[in-house]
Design a protein around this motif. Sequence first.
Motif, PDB file in Angstrom:
ATOM      1  N   VAL A 122      11.749  51.236 -39.444  1.00  9.36           N
ATOM      2  CA  VAL A 122      10.937  52.126 -38.610  1.00  9.36           C
ATOM      3  C   VAL A 122      11.851  52.770 -37.581  1.00  9.36           C
ATOM      4  N   HIS A 123      11.922  54.092 -37.596  1.00 10.23           N
ATOM      5  CA  HIS A 123      12.734  54.853 -36.650  1.00 10.23           C
ATOM      6  C   HIS A 123      11.756  55.600 -35.736  1.00 10.23           C
ATOM      7  N   LYS A 124      11.581  55.148 -34.532  1.00 12.09           N
ATOM      8  CA  LYS A 124      10.555  55.730 -33.665  1.00 12.09           C
ATOM      9  C   LYS A 124      11.126  56.101 -32.302  1.00 12.09           C
ATOM     10  N   VAL A 125      10.623  57.200 -31.773  1.00  9.50           N
ATOM     11  CA  VAL A 125      10.843  57.579 -30.380  1.00  9.50           C
ATOM     12  C   VAL A 125       9.477  58.007 -29.858  1.00  9.50           C
ATOM     13  N   LEU A 126       8.881  57.168 -29.025  1.00  8.45           N
ATOM     14  CA  LEU A 126       7.557  57.430 -28.472  1.00  8.45           C
ATOM     15  C   LEU A 126       7.726  57.637 -26.965  1.00  8.45           C
ATOM     16  N   ASP A 127       7.764  58.894 -26.573  1.00  7.67           N
ATOM     17  CA  ASP A 127       8.123  59.265 -25.200  1.00  7.67           C
ATOM     18  C   ASP A 127       6.865  59.341 -24.328  1.00  7.67           C
ATOM     19  N   LYS A 128       6.660  58.303 -23.521  1.00  8.17           N
ATOM     20  CA  LYS A 128       5.497  58.265 -22.640  1.00  8.17           C
ATOM     21  C   LYS A 128       5.741  59.006 -21.331  1.00  8.17           C
ATOM     22  N   GLN A 129       6.988  59.318 -21.036  1.00  6.35           N
ATOM     23  CA  GLN A 129       7.334  59.928 -19.756  1.00  6.35           C
ATOM     24  C   GLN A 129       7.335  61.454 -19.799  1.00  6.35           C
ATOM     25  N   SER A 130       7.260  62.044 -20.988  1.00  7.96           N
ATOM     26  CA  SER A 130       7.299  63.503 -21.090  1.00  7.96           C
ATOM     27  C   SER A 130       6.043  64.112 -20.478  1.00  7.96           C
ATOM     28  N   PRO A 131       6.154  65.294 -19.904  1.00  6.20           N
ATOM     29  CA  PRO A 131       4.975  65.948 -19.309  1.00  6.20           C
ATOM     30  C   PRO A 131       3.942  66.285 -20.376  1.00  6.20           C
ATOM     31  N   PRO A 132       2.682  66.480 -19.995  1.00  2.00           N
ATOM     32  CA  PRO A 132       1.626  66.728 -20.983  1.00  2.00           C
ATOM     33  C   PRO A 132       1.762  68.063 -21.709  1.00  2.00           C
ATOM     34  N   LYS A 133       2.529  68.980 -21.151  1.00  2.00           N
ATOM     35  CA  LYS A 133       2.687  70.298 -21.779  1.00  2.00           C
ATOM     36  C   LYS A 133       4.165  70.642 -21.924  1.00  2.00           C
ATOM     37  N   ILE A 134       4.446  71.394 -22.983  1.00  2.00           N
ATOM     38  CA  ILE A 134       5.768  71.997 -23.125  1.00  2.00           C
ATOM     39  C   ILE A 134       5.771  73.283 -22.310  1.00  2.00           C
ATOM     40  N   GLU A 135       6.888  73.587 -21.709  1.00  2.00           N
ATOM     41  CA  GLU A 135       6.972  74.767 -20.837  1.00  2.00           C
ATOM     42  C   GLU A 135       6.486  76.023 -21.560  1.00  2.00           C
ATOM     43  N   GLY A 136       5.584  76.728 -20.923  1.00  2.00           N
ATOM     44  CA  GLY A 136       5.070  77.975 -21.484  1.00  2.00           C
ATOM     45  C   GLY A 136       3.770  77.826 -22.246  1.00  2.00           C
ATOM     46  N   GLU A 137       3.354  76.606 -22.511  1.00  2.00           N
ATOM     47  CA  GLU A 137       2.101  76.401 -23.249  1.00  2.00           C
ATOM     48  C   GLU A 137       0.893  76.743 -22.378  1.00  2.00           C
ATOM     49  N   GLN A 138      -0.127  77.316 -23.011  1.00  2.00           N
ATOM     50  CA  GLN A 138      -1.354  77.668 -22.304  1.00  2.00           C
ATOM     51  C   GLN A 138      -2.568  76.982 -22.925  1.00  2.00           C
ATOM     52  N   GLY A 139      -2.323  75.941 -23.688  1.00  2.00           N
ATOM     53  CA  GLY A 139      -3.427  75.213 -24.308  1.00  2.00           C
ATOM     54  C   GLY A 139      -2.925  74.372 -25.461  1.00  2.00           C
ATOM     55  N   LEU A 140      -3.817  73.514 -25.989  1.00  2.00           N
ATOM     56  CA  LEU A 140      -3.427  72.602 -27.064  1.00  2.00           C
ATOM     57  C   LEU A 140      -2.933  73.328 -28.303  1.00  2.00           C
ATOM     58  N   ALA A 141      -3.521  74.491 -28.590  1.00  2.00           N
ATOM     59  CA  ALA A 141      -3.199  75.196 -29.829  1.00  2.00           C
ATOM     60  C   ALA A 141      -2.292  76.401 -29.608  1.00  2.00           C
TER      61      ALA A 141
END
Length: 362
Positions: free
Chosen positions: A95-114
């Motif tokens: 199992v190769h996993k990276v589960l980043d709990k510290q990342s912000p909820p949005k990627i820069e420039g996003e305006q919504g989930l989709a």
Amino acid sequence: MAVLSGFVYMIFAACHLNSAISSDASDQKKSETVLISILVRNKAHTLPYFLTYLEKLDYPKDRISLWIRSDHNQDNSIEIVEKWLTEYGHKYHSVHKVLDKQSPPKIEGEQGLAHWPKSRYHHVIPLRESALHTARYMWADYIWVLDCDVFITNSTTLRDLIAKNLPIVAPALRSDGLYSNFWCGMSSEYYYMRTEEYGPILNRKKRGCFTVPMVHSSVLINLRSAASDGLTYDPQALKGYQGPFDDIITFARSANMSGINMTVCNDVIYGYVMVPLERGDLLYYDLLQLKNLKLEVLINGPPLEVDPLLEKYVQEATEPPLQIDKIFMINLKRRPDRRVRMLNSFKELRLDVETMDAVDGR
């Protein structure tokens, strides 16, 4: 002398038997090694179903490696993945996993989930490439790129796809509409184009395996093929590419430029896929769509299953009750298949329905 002869005969018979056993054992081949690549983001509502069917695959777990990445979540996706891996992760080869709990909820420039700004592609493309490089570095025979809003309800899917011995193959997936995980046409700008062939393949009026210009969401890639070395998701790594900055379009073009056919197969029902949200859609709309898809599944089989481990994470779209005093279903006793399907549908819709036996005209 007669005793000696008999003894010699027994020795030869034993040698012959051992030779036969050794020959049979040497003919048994191990299953191909597969790396399953999974990107998880804000999919807490689909993960209980996705992970349930991933675990139910009829394929040796010790020949499968899992590559999982999750970040920028606004829900408890990582919690669900961690709980599932704690229970089942040891079954897999690695199992190769990276589960980043510290990342912000949005990627820069996003305006919504989709919303997919260029920054989101800049984030996803290196992840896709990393999974591909990991599979090659491990000398995996195959990589299965699998989105976590796909439900592979046919447990033999991985075996079936490998048996087809194709360079790139995808199982045709149903949705609650006309959406699927393949295109039959691509425009000169490399975007989706509807063709007359799409409907008959989607609805299984034509059955088999078909060469198409695009497959996505559930794609099995044969890495034993020398031509697969030219496959990439990175537009900057594809010499001569002048299309949009997009991971799946780049991959499709890299296959075409490497002389590799992409194939979709609908010979059996393999599973289902969620329709992507449109820009501006809220998560609630995806929950409604999930309910519709679960009803679609009932047309061809039993209800979607959830591992008891993950039942507490199941989310439902709550809707106001129908303003109706009483609902009846009239059903022929000799059609129990229809009755079961309808009762499952009522259960999914949270409807209280009284069943009445129909008068049989026969």
